[in-house]
Design a protein around this motif. Sequence first.
Motif, PDB file in Angstrom:
ATOM      1  N   SER A  59      45.575  59.063  11.941  1.00 46.90           N
ATOM      2  CA  SER A  59      44.645  57.941  12.143  1.00 46.90           C
ATOM      3  C   SER A  59      44.435  57.080  10.898  1.00 46.90           C
ATOM      4  CB  SER A  59      43.293  58.386  12.722  1.00 46.90           C
ATOM      5  OG  SER A  59      42.466  58.957  11.742  1.00 46.90           O
ATOM      6  N   ASP A  60      45.114  57.370   9.775  1.00 49.20           N
ATOM      7  CA  ASP A  60      45.047  56.474   8.611  1.00 49.20           C
ATOM      8  C   ASP A  60      45.675  55.138   8.965  1.00 49.20           C
ATOM      9  OD1 ASP A  60      43.864  58.335   6.963  1.00 49.20           O
ATOM     10  OD2 ASP A  60      45.640  58.695   5.736  1.00 49.20           O
ATOM     11  N   ILE A  61      45.157  54.078   8.378  1.00 47.72           N
ATOM     12  CA  ILE A  61      45.702  52.732   8.556  1.00 47.72           C
ATOM     13  C   ILE A  61      45.953  52.142   7.181  1.00 47.72           C
ATOM     14  CG2 ILE A  61      45.257  50.405   9.422  1.00 47.72           C
ATOM     15  CD1 ILE A  61      43.389  51.720  11.508  1.00 47.72           C
ATOM     16  N   LEU A  62      47.186  51.675   6.952  1.00 47.58           N
ATOM     17  CA  LEU A  62      47.544  51.035   5.691  1.00 47.58           C
ATOM     18  C   LEU A  62      47.734  49.548   5.949  1.00 47.58           C
ATOM     19  CD1 LEU A  62      48.334  51.310   2.675  1.00 47.58           C
ATOM     20  CD2 LEU A  62      50.696  51.553   3.456  1.00 47.58           C
ATOM     21  N   ILE A  63      46.987  48.742   5.223  1.00 49.88           N
ATOM     22  CA  ILE A  63      47.092  47.272   5.325  1.00 49.88           C
ATOM     23  C   ILE A  63      47.668  46.749   4.032  1.00 49.88           C
ATOM     24  CG2 ILE A  63      45.825  45.113   5.630  1.00 49.88           C
ATOM     25  CD1 ILE A  63      45.683  46.850   8.108  1.00 49.88           C
ATOM     26  N   ILE A  64      48.769  46.002   4.148  1.00 49.60           N
ATOM     27  CA  ILE A  64      49.383  45.356   3.000  1.00 49.60           C
ATOM     28  C   ILE A  64      49.304  43.848   3.233  1.00 49.60           C
ATOM     29  CG2 ILE A  64      51.447  45.111   1.573  1.00 49.60           C
ATOM     30  CD1 ILE A  64      52.326  47.865   2.735  1.00 49.60           C
ATOM     31  N   PRO A  65      48.438  43.159   2.491  1.00 45.52           N
ATOM     32  CA  PRO A  65      48.247  41.728   2.741  1.00 45.52           C
ATOM     33  C   PRO A  65      49.412  40.893   2.239  1.00 45.52           C
ATOM     34  CG  PRO A  65      46.962  42.393   0.849  1.00 45.52           C
ATOM     35  CD  PRO A  65      47.596  43.638   1.396  1.00 45.52           C
TER      36      PRO A  65
END
Length: 69
Positions: A59-65
């Motif tokens: 359930s981890d979420i990685l956001i790379i802008p």
Amino acid sequence: RGMTILDLVLDAGGLTTFADGDGALLYRKTPDGVIAYKVYIEQILHEGRLLTNYELRPSDILIIPESVF
């Protein structure tokens, strides 16, 4: 099991030229709610600084802008 930020980025083919790797955030559910952790992917990839090379959990979420040009 055992997958890290680095593993995930490499499995995805790396970062694009438009990615802001050092502006990434990892969102993780905890008993106290969702916590955002700063991730320095450029430092992991190019400098070998593994301080923010977190092991991923379900359930981890990685956001790379996107970087600003």
